[in-house]
Design an enzyme around this catalytic site. Structure first.
Site, PDB file in Angstrom:
ATOM      1  N   ASP A   1       4.563   4.641 -10.481  1.00 12.10           N
ATOM      2  CA  ASP A   1       3.677   5.561  -9.783  1.00 12.10           C
ATOM      3  C   ASP A   1       4.159   5.830  -8.363  1.00 12.10           C
ATOM      4  O   ASP A   1       3.398   6.271  -7.531  1.00 12.10           O
ATOM      5  CB  ASP A   1       2.255   4.987  -9.751  1.00 12.10           C
ATOM      6  CG  ASP A   1       2.210   3.627  -9.068  1.00 12.10           C
ATOM      7  OD1 ASP A   1       3.278   3.118  -8.683  1.00 12.10           O
ATOM      8  OD2 ASP A   1       1.107   3.080  -8.922  1.00 12.10           O
TER       9      ASP A   1
ATOM     10  N   CYS B   1      -1.560   9.196  -7.077  1.00 14.67           N
ATOM     11  CA  CYS B   1      -2.760   9.396  -7.888  1.00 14.67           C
ATOM     12  C   CYS B   1      -3.965   8.764  -7.202  1.00 14.67           C
ATOM     13  O   CYS B   1      -5.087   9.246  -7.320  1.00 14.67           O
ATOM     14  CB  CYS B   1      -2.574   8.800  -9.271  1.00 14.67           C
ATOM     15  SG  CYS B   1      -1.444   9.752 -10.296  1.00 14.67           S
TER      16      CYS B   1
ATOM     17  N   LEU C   1      -9.673   1.871 -15.220  1.00 13.19           N
ATOM     18  CA  LEU C   1     -10.132   1.936 -16.617  1.00 13.19           C
ATOM     19  C   LEU C   1     -10.358   3.361 -17.106  1.00 13.19           C
ATOM     20  O   LEU C   1     -10.416   3.592 -18.308  1.00 13.19           O
ATOM     21  CB  LEU C   1     -11.416   1.113 -16.785  1.00 13.19           C
ATOM     22  CG  LEU C   1     -11.266  -0.365 -16.411  1.00 13.19           C
ATOM     23  CD1 LEU C   1     -12.600  -1.079 -16.564  1.00 13.19           C
ATOM     24  CD2 LEU C   1     -10.220  -1.048 -17.283  1.00 13.19           C
TER      25      LEU C   1
ATOM     26  N   ASP D   1       5.025  -5.438 -14.298  1.00 10.89           N
ATOM     27  CA  ASP D   1       3.905  -5.050 -13.438  1.00 10.89           C
ATOM     28  C   ASP D   1       3.559  -6.270 -12.583  1.00 10.89           C
ATOM     29  O   ASP D   1       3.963  -7.393 -12.901  1.00 10.89           O
ATOM     30  CB  ASP D   1       2.689  -4.589 -14.255  1.00 10.89           C
ATOM     31  CG  ASP D   1       1.881  -3.524 -13.511  1.00 10.89           C
ATOM     32  OD1 ASP D   1       1.581  -2.475 -14.096  1.00 10.89           O
ATOM     33  OD2 ASP D   1       1.540  -3.743 -12.322  1.00 10.89           O
TER      34      ASP D   1
ATOM     35  N   CYS E   1     -10.245   8.622   7.350  1.00  6.25           N
ATOM     36  CA  CYS E   1     -10.005   9.154   6.000  1.00  6.25           C
ATOM     37  C   CYS E   1     -10.363   8.037   5.027  1.00  6.25           C
ATOM     38  O   CYS E   1     -11.250   7.236   5.312  1.00  6.25           O
ATOM     39  CB  CYS E   1      -8.564   9.633   5.844  1.00  6.25           C
ATOM     40  SG  CYS E   1      -7.354   8.325   6.014  1.00  6.25           S
TER      41      CYS E   1
END
Lengths: 478, 177
Positions: A229, A287, A170, A161, A436
């Site tokens: 992701d 996401c 969280l 990562d 947006c």
């Protein structure tokens, strides 16, 4: 009256080379008991230390397997013939015993609930201890994966990562705590996992996984878990796993739905067999754009952890050639069969991809930051323009649930997906500023409107997020 | 494909003379050795298995048996009790003994696994042939110790009657647990 017991070749040295022995008894158990009392050497080959008949010893009364009768309580009649028939079995999958690390007494206490499972046992736990597993991503999926694999006693856990913990993580990334916000995800993960199980070796790779560094990182591990992701990294992980011959334990989540499978095993399909091409950029929101139920990566990640453990200990039926589809709203789990595509460019019979490629380009993502266009406007420019008395249309193309969080005062909401249908509500002659969340959807809206003849349309760069940061910090951000 | 067996594949050597004394010579004629290798290569990437017949550790014949495991034939083999009985019947018809079994280890060394040890029968000769990328490699021969704690490596000799011996494998022992 005595019954005849037929002795198989490998046991005859214990019966003075006789191929049958006659003993008396009313049940199979009694006969075998008398047989082993008379020929003590047979006992350890027929029975375990606990006195149970070994699993590879078949006993037949005449031609019936006692497993399908009353096992050792099976009654015998005078004249019945009892045969001991070996199951001959073996196999090369299990590590030779001495190459697996031993368990300490402390570890035996810690993993006792595993050791009680015949499918795990001491040997399976030693395999877990010997295993080297890499988890790509220490986020939503990586959290339950890393936590459960560390708890299960996987000896070495690698994590990839590059991010820092954000407060918006969280809600689902249970590796990290409020205390760790702003710090490196990998350091946060290391602290959490070491607190859970200090025996697990955590190896951190604080890099953006790329075609340049993927192979040297992945080749250090036996199992790779995809907790990414985004599409470029997912194709990268898949191809690297195929090239290296390592199983790719895949999971993905979006909103209320998730998927899981095990790819890149020699006999099974890979991610490209399922999805040969990525979706066009922007079609499938991330996401961060579309949202995700916090518990969903928990469910999918624990499926990935389960599959990993099964592969390590060699138990059960792995999720190879099957795709699990989970729908949290309906609470329904479906399974579809996947086939290996013989024409797959990476795992097919004549692969065209023999090394890692440029995955950003493959997924249609530009390397260059979006060029500043003459139609762009910064939040400060917009504020000055509004303060000067201008009254442009402020067009918000986000979803209603986003509009409910924050907005620029006076904005008119038309979600991007409704824009083609509702464009008639807009005045093409009126100066318009579109925004947006971060400026990407609105850039597409500006392009769309200009194509329809709206000449004075601008895009708010950085979106409402930058507006809140720079102009109106009293509003919440997301 | 040479008939000569290679080493015991990195087996841990033991200097214990008592164990060395347990090892004995298992003689396999080149025709049988080649037939086992051929079976192993054909079955790759799955495991193959079959029965061995002979007298006093001199193998005279092999018989292919179906691998019926439902645990994945790449990692396991299982001989049905019915096939086992057929093998014993074949032995008594031909006057030979059922001497043991052979099986292959695809992409694994020609050494008994823990699973092999857990499922082994005494006195049988267990011949293991390793197959790497479809190519048969080392062939070794093993016997279960009477206390079930380990396998003893026998000296597998590929030899036709009257021809000099070619030995493979020193004495090796695989401890149990």
């Amino acid at each position: 009256m005595a019954n005849k017991i037929l002795i198989p070749t490998p046991l005859r040295p214990y019966t003075e080379r006789r191929d049958s022995v006659e003993v008396e008894g009313r049940t199979v158990g009694e006969l075998l008991g008398k047989l082993t009392n008379r020929h003590e050497g047979l006992r350890r080959h027929l029975f375990t230390d606990e006195g149970r008949l070994r699993t590879f010893v078949n006993v037949y009364v005449n031609d019936e397997d006692i497993r399908y009768l009353q096992k050792e309580q099976t009654p015998v009649e005078p004249g019945d013939v009892v045969s001991i028939v070996p199951s001959v079995a073996g196999g090369g999958d299990t590590e030779t015993v001495e190459s697996l690390p031993a368990l300490t007494n402390e570890e035996i206490r810690r993993y006792s609930r595993h050791l009680l499972l015949p499918e795990v046992g001491i040997e399976g736990q030693r395999k877990l201890k010997a295993a080297r597993v890499l988890c790509i991503g220490a986020g939503g999926l990586g959290s339950p994966v890393a936590m459960y694999l560390a708890a299960a006693g996987v000896g070495t856990l690698g994590l990839v990562d590059f991010d820092t913990v954000d407060v918006s993580n969280l809600q689902r990334q249970i590796l990290h705590t409020t205390h760790e916000v702003g710090r490196s995800k990998l350091e946060s993960a290391r602290r959490r996992l070491n607190a859970l199980n200090p025996d697990v070796r955590i190896e951190t790779h604080e890099v953006v996984l790329s075609s340049a560094n993927a192979l040297p990182i992945l080749e250090q591990y036996e199992y790779v878990i995809d907790g990414t992701d985004n599409f470029p990294t997912r194709y990268l992980v898949n191809d690297a796993c195929v090239l290296l011959g390592k199983p790719n334990i895949y999971g993905s989540v979006f909103r209320f739905e998730g998927q899981a499978s095990v790819f890149a095993t020699r006999e099974g399909p890979c991610y490209r067999c399922l999805y040969p091409e990525p979706p066009p950029p922007g079609l499938v929101p991330s996401c961060a754009e579309g949202g995700v139920l916090g518990v969903l990566p928990g469910l999918i990640g624990t499926i990935q952890a389960t599959e990993t453990i099964k592969l390590i200990i060699g138990a059960g039926t792995p999720l190879v050639g099957r795709l699990l589809l989970f729908d949290a709203l309906a609470m329904r789990l479906r399974e579809v069969k996947l086939r290996k595509d013989p024409d797959c460019p990476v795992c097919g019979t004549n692969p065209t991809i023999r090394e890692l490629i440029d995955y950003e380009q493959f997924c249609g993502i530009s390397h260059e930051p979006a060029a500043v266009s003459e139609h762009d406007m910064t939040p400060r420019e917009l504020k000055a323009w509004l303060d000067g008395g201008a009254q442009p249309l402020l067009l918000d193309v986000r979803e209603p649930q986003e509009y409910a969080i924050n907005r620029i005062p006076g904005a008119f909401l038309v979600p991007m997906s409704d824009l083609p249908r509702r464009v008639v509500e807009l005045d093409a002659a009126r100066p318009t500023v579109v925004y947006c969340k971060v400026g990407e959807r609105s850039a597409r809206a500006v392009e769309f409107l200009r194509g329809l003849g709206f000449h004075d349309v601008r895009n708010l760069t950085g979106g409402v997020r930058r507006w809140v940061d720079e102009i109106d910090p009293s509003q919440p951000s997301y | 494909m040479g008939a000569e067996a290679e080493g015991a594949g990195g087996a841990s050597r033991t200097a214990d003379p008592a164990e060395a004394a347990e090892a004995r010579r298992v003689v396999v004629p080149p025709g049988v050795a080649n037939a086992i290798r051929l079976h192993a290569a054909e079955a790759y990437p799955n495991e193959c298995c079959g029965a061995l017949f002979g007298n006093d550790a001199v193998i005279t014949e092999m018989l292919r048996l179906p691998n019926v495991t439902d645990e994945g034939p790449r990692r396991r083999f299982l001989v049905l009790p019915a096939d086992y009985r057929a093998a014993e019947a074949h032995a008594s018809e031909t006057g030979a003994e059922l001497a043991g079994f052979y099986h292959s280890h695809p992409d694994h060394p020609a050494r008994p696994s823990r699973y092999d040890l857990d499922h082994a029968w005494p006195f049988f000769i267990y011949v293991i042939v390793s197959v790497r990328n479809g190519e048969p490699r080392d062939m070794t021969s093993w016997r279960l110790r009477d206390d079930r704690s380990a396998f003893v490596a026998d000296v597998l000799i590929v030899q036709e009657a009257g021809i000099g011996t070619r030995e493979s494998g020193e004495t090796a022992s695989v401890p149990g647990s």
